[in-house]
Design an enzyme around this catalytic site. Structure first.
Site, short mmCIF file in Angstrom:
data_model
loop_
_atom_site.label_atom_id
_atom_site.label_comp_id
_atom_site.label_asym_id
_atom_site.label_seq_id
_atom_site.Cartn_x
_atom_site.Cartn_y
_atom_site.Cartn_z
CB SER A 137 37.35 42.75 32.89
OG SER A 137 37.48 43.27 34.20
CD GLN A 138 31.51 42.63 28.20
OE1 GLN A 138 31.17 43.31 29.17
NE2 GLN A 138 30.84 42.61 27.06
#
Length: 287
Positions: A137-138
């Site tokens: 994930s970012q």
């Protein structure tokens, strides 16, 4: 299980007996004793020394209850440190204010969870492929979701749905006393174990299984975080929250929204829609 035989991260079966009670619950203690006390102190002293050289904006109150091995400490204090701090600064600029969460992001070397061919992109604020049509994930969304779930409170037991490469579980280990993480893709479950093992983080338990079912045998949880988006949050997960607990999840198909669900009472939950997001889809079963 003796300290000599212990392997990190621990599996679910390593901490749950046939009665369904965890060894931690049987000892009436949330803190896990490890043989890394000397390394933990050395790490803490190194970080304190580094903090004295930083500007006031860069100083974080780093939680130190999840010690790392010597190789990880050396790695995290070398070339990637400046990139990691820049990443954390970008996350803070985007709106994540919780200093405990920012310190956790600052402490975990993200490049150790990235494929070698993408290591140069480890500290950009973007999701990256980890194989099997999944992503890490970012950093902003990791920080944002954990910040919302934590709500500046003390997190005891947390459940993560979608272990992936293990990065978010490592960050969670610095803000919660116990982290349980489920992965439905066997190859990714093994990847996360391999990534986390050198870090010797004692308060993470990995489980291979269907995340949509949760982990009833160790529920309830103070917080639940989903790293995949379904059209709705499974009822099984809602029922595994403690009263007062918070679940944070992406919800939707093509257009997804980050949602916060708080358990108000035994049969009542409060839902708040927060912001747009984009995650891989949530699936049931194992592969």
């Amino acid at each position: 299980m003796t300290i000599k035989d212990r392997r990190f991260p621990l599996s679910l079966s390593a901490v749950v007996d046939k009665s369904g009670k965890s060894h931690i619950e049987k000892k009436h203690s949330a803190r896990i004793a490890t043989p890394q006390t000397a390394m933990q102190n050395a790490t803490k002293n190194t970080l304190i020394k580094t903090a004295r050289q930083e500007s006031p904006e860069q100083i974080f109150d780093r939680p130190m209850h999840s010690p790392m091995s010597k190789s990880v400490v050396v790695s995290s204090l070398q070339g990637s440190e400046g990139s990691r701090r820049a990443m954390v600064a970008r996350v803070a600029q985007k709106g994540v204010k919780d200093r405990v969460v920012l310190a956790a992001l600052d402490s975990i070397p993200r490049h150790l969870f990235i494929q070698s061919g993408l290591s140069s992109q480890a500290y950009i604020d973007a999701s990256l492929p980890i194989g099997y049509h999944q992503t890490i994930s970012q950093p902003y969304i990791v920080g944002r979701m954990i910040e919302i779930m934590r709500n500046e409170g003390v997190l005891g037991k947390v459940l993560e749905i979608g272990t992936g490469c293990g990065y978010q579980a490592a960050v969670l280990s610095l803000v919660a006393k116990e982290v349980y993480s489920i992965e439905r893709i066997k190859a990714l479950h093994e990847l996360a174990k391999n990534n986390l093992r050198p870090m010797r983080i004692a308060n993470i338990r990995l489980h291979y299984g269907d995340g949509m079912l949760g982990l009833l045998q160790v529920a309830p949880f103070d917080g639940i975080i989903l790293a995949a988006a379904g059209l709705e949050v499974p009822q099984a997960l809602l029922e595994q929250l403690v009263i007062g607990g918070r679940l944070i999840a992406p919800v939707g198909g093509k257009n997804q929204m980050l949602q916060l669900i708080e358990r108000v009472s035994k049969n009542e939950w409060k839902n708040s829609v927060l912001e747009q997001c984009h995650f891989v889809p949530l699936h049931q079963g194992v592969i």
